[in-house]
Motif scaffolding. Sequence first.
Motif, mmCIF file in Angstrom:
data_model
loop_
_atom_site.group_PDB
_atom_site.id
_atom_site.type_symbol
_atom_site.label_atom_id
_atom_site.label_comp_id
_atom_site.label_asym_id
_atom_site.label_seq_id
_atom_site.Cartn_x
_atom_site.Cartn_y
_atom_site.Cartn_z
ATOM 1 N N GLY A 7 44.447 55.766 36.946
ATOM 2 C CA GLY A 7 44.988 54.419 36.729
ATOM 3 C C GLY A 7 46.367 54.469 36.098
ATOM 4 N N SER B 101 41.338 49.223 38.398
ATOM 5 C CA SER B 101 39.972 49.593 37.991
ATOM 6 C C SER B 101 39.900 50.704 36.958
ATOM 7 N N SER B 102 40.946 51.517 36.831
ATOM 8 C CA SER B 102 40.843 52.721 36.003
ATOM 9 C C SER B 102 41.674 52.593 34.724
ATOM 10 N N ARG C 39 42.915 51.919 41.937
ATOM 11 C CA ARG C 39 42.949 52.528 40.601
ATOM 12 C C ARG C 39 43.851 51.751 39.630
ATOM 13 N N SER D 22 45.454 58.199 45.066
ATOM 14 C CA SER D 22 44.390 59.000 44.429
ATOM 15 C C SER D 22 43.612 59.857 45.433
#
Length: 365
Positions: free
Chosen positions: A18, A12-13, A9, A89
């Motif tokens: 993220g 990627s987030s 995350r 996560s």
Amino acid sequence: MKIAFDAKRIFSSVSGLGNYSRDLVRILSEYYPENQYILISKKTSEKGKEILKRSNVSHFKTSKGTLSRQFKTGTDAQKLGADIFHGLSGELPLKWNSKSIKKVVTIHDLIFERYPEYYTWIDRKIHFWKFKKAAESADKIIAISQQTKDDIIHYLKVPESKIEVIYQGCYHAFKEEHGHEFIKEVKEKFQLPDRFILNVGTIEPRKNLLNVVKALQGTQIPLVVVGTKKPKYFQLVKKEIDKNKINAQFLTGVSMSELAVIYRLADIFIYPSFFEGFGIPVIEALFSKTVVITSNTSCLPEAGGPDSVYIDPKNHLDIQAKIKFLWENESERKRRADKGFDFVQKFNDEPIANELMNLYQKIIS
């Protein structure tokens, strides 16, 4: 101490998970620089670039493959000699070798159990299985609010003693003063009105923007929305805006620093979500000294504190009354914003870093 993280995350987030992941590693590396922090993922990106500049943070590239996150990252951490593996996560790897390592997982929410209508049947089953497995495997579970802790106990049947509530903070831009020139630049760039109410978050049914739009009917109060659009729900919201001639604008391509300025320029921040695991936008607004209207449900009173204004998210007339009350009372907005700013200091970086490190040291010893 050597701490490894599931860093998917981080790279990627752009929002939610993220931001939590990047902030957690950032504050640990800052307040406990003597430790090593290893980010394990298949790839890196611009999103995590700032963190990787820190001398005590490194990246380890795990194997390629569809299930490498589940079957490789745990043993990677063990081979690297990590003392702790932290799943940021709701997940932990499924495979480990015999080498000793402690496991921590952060669970943000169990919305898929509380509001199954927002998820497909298969997604609910996968989420539940992953979270349950991680909760059983972990030495300690971090819940990001008391509400999430209660849900973990209820839905995952985890003993209370295994769970610690550690709140999350927010990005440093929301706590900084911004120069007059930059504020002017942001206002001009996004053509912001002199006065407006602000909503930040994904435009989806659970976030409940539709009832804000209904509440603004006949008021002439400008609405500014920053968030990713979910097409079907956005069309519903847009239809209501057009039908009632609501003064609304939707912003995209907003940087964190620009967003921090937009929070400060807003008269009111409104966040009428039906349910949240925590609600970071609420504390972003409080750090920005902007008064908050939010829901009286889930964890939102934990984030908003005693001086935010609470509404029934299902009742657009209640939302309208609270908006009008604050919109027309500058002294009340200021009083509540000042009190909210005092309250939100508990979500500062240092106390959160201390709580995290205390938890790590507790499980190591």
